[in-house]
Design an enzyme around this catalytic site. Structure first.
Site, mmCIF file in Angstrom:
data_model
loop_
_atom_site.group_PDB
_atom_site.id
_atom_site.type_symbol
_atom_site.label_atom_id
_atom_site.label_comp_id
_atom_site.label_asym_id
_atom_site.label_seq_id
_atom_site.Cartn_x
_atom_site.Cartn_y
_atom_site.Cartn_z
ATOM 1 N N SER A 135 0.606 -1.166 -0.163
ATOM 2 C CA SER A 135 -0.012 0.102 -0.358
ATOM 3 C C SER A 135 1.002 1.336 -0.045
ATOM 4 O O SER A 135 0.246 2.549 0.206
ATOM 5 C CB SER A 135 -0.715 -0.334 0.560
ATOM 6 O OG SER A 135 0.071 -0.319 2.658
ATOM 7 N N HIS A 154 1.221 3.652 6.732
ATOM 8 C CA HIS A 154 1.122 4.635 5.865
ATOM 9 C C HIS A 154 0.997 6.223 6.595
ATOM 10 O O HIS A 154 1.600 6.634 7.294
ATOM 11 C CB HIS A 154 -0.621 4.334 5.855
ATOM 12 C CG HIS A 154 -0.757 3.325 5.598
ATOM 13 N ND1 HIS A 154 -2.589 3.047 5.472
ATOM 14 C CD2 HIS A 154 -0.259 2.530 4.853
ATOM 15 C CE1 HIS A 154 -2.846 1.945 4.853
ATOM 16 N NE2 HIS A 154 -1.432 1.408 4.105
ATOM 17 N N ASP A 192 -8.130 5.923 4.860
ATOM 18 C CA ASP A 192 -7.786 5.067 5.718
ATOM 19 C C ASP A 192 -9.354 4.561 7.147
ATOM 20 O O ASP A 192 -9.247 3.315 7.638
ATOM 21 C CB ASP A 192 -6.234 4.429 6.756
ATOM 22 C CG ASP A 192 -5.367 4.698 6.118
ATOM 23 O OD1 ASP A 192 -3.880 4.844 6.499
ATOM 24 O OD2 ASP A 192 -5.042 4.047 5.196
#
Lengths: 141, 186
Positions: free
Chosen positions: B63, B103, B129
């Site tokens: 990701s 992230h 998210d």
């Protein structure tokens, strides 16, 4: 580094939603090496992002990323973008955008090396933008 | 001739082990214990210096591509004096879940007293998210953060992923390491 913007606020449920259109003209350079290109042997990519920073009654500091872009080694480190719309919804945590005179837009980037340290660099030159005192209900975005 | 020589060497090797008397064996075991303790001390030392409970993590998903790939190793710090700001790469845990996520911070709202709530998004994901957070949770807080990524090394973490996905591989590696240390004469 130059940014020009046009903006207005729109009401959305109970949080202010801001709309910003902007131009970006920038050269991404490595200041430490006397303004040579940022893409040296150990730079794999740059993660660029335009962020808006402002203060409201609810929160002393707010930062919202409006737009981002991945620039890979080999891409031109010169940006010349016009009439860009924000990629992400500019929601405030509350109603702090209406009448807020001081939203600062800054272009920054994360240097991702092939291996090593991951620095965050802020570009020189930023723009201060005011939001109007009233909500815009007629303009479409 | 080569195969015969190899066979002879391995027999010698086993003879050496048998010839080692009890004292030498205990010595080797202590040596092994010291190596393990030193490794643990270094790890604990890293935890103190960086302020993070997990100063080195392996990237598990795609990701954050193309910046990080599965198997890359990230070095984290979690110093309270470093404020969380947009653009930073954070490693966080969602309440009740074991696996940490790597992230980037997309939004922050910080109060005068330092209380902060923030939103994250993977570079390679189309949306933020919020869908990953706990039911009803809209923001992350300082307590969810394991650390901030300050540096990285590519590929090296693949070994950890292999050991996780193939437990037999993990036992083989540990067995070989143990054998090597016990038998190595120094």
């Amino acid at each position: 580094l130059r940014k020009n913007v046009e903006d207005f606020t729109g009401p959305r449920e109970r949080s202010d939603l801001g709309f910003v259109t902007f131009d970006i003209t920038a050269d991404i350079l490595n200041g430490k090496n006397g303004l040579q290109t940022i893409f040296d042997w150990n730079v794999k990519q740059l993660f660029l992002y335009l962020s808006a920073e402002y203060s409201t009654k609810n929160n002393a500091l707010n930062q919202v990323v409006l737009w981002d872009k991945i620039m890979l080694r080999g891409d031109n480190p010169r940006l010349s973008l016009k009439d860009m719309k924000s990629k992400y919804f500019f929601f405030d945590d509350g109603n702090g955008l209406k009448g807020n005179r001081n939203i600062t837009l800054t272009l920054s980037w994360n240097v991702v090396p092939n291996a090593g340290i991951l620095p965050l660099v802020t570009g020189s030159g930023h723009v201060s933008v005011p939001f109007p005192d009233t909500y815009e209900t007629t303009k479409s975005y | 001739a080569a195969v015969a020589a190899a066979a002879m060497l391995s027999l010698d090797f086993l003879d050496d082990v048998r010839r080692m008397n009890k004292r030498q064996l205990y010595y080797q075991v202590l040596n092994f214990g010291m190596i393990v303790s030193s490794a643990l001390m270094i790890w604990k030392g890293l935890m103190v210096v960086t302020g993070s409970e997990s100063p080195i993590v392996v990237v598990l998903s795609g990701s954050m591509e193309p910046a990080f790939h599965r198997g890359d190793l990230l070095f984290l710090t979690n110093r309270i004096e470093d404020p969380i700001r947009v653009g930073e790469i954070v490693v966080f845990r969602i309440e009740g879940r074991e696996i940490p996520i790597v992230h980037r911070v997309l939004k922050i709202h910080e109060k005068q007293n330092g209380d902060i709530k923030f939103l994250t998004k993977g570079d390679n994901n189309a949306v933020d998210d919020r869908g990953l957070y706990k039911q009803g949770q809209h923001w992350l807080e300082k307590k969810d953060v394991v650390g901030r990524a300050r540096g990285f090394v590519p590929y090296i973490g693949i070994v950890t992923i292999l050991m996780n996905d193939y437990p037999k591989f993990k036992y083989a590696v540990l067995f070989l390491l143990g054998l090597f240390v016990l038998v190595h004469r120094e």
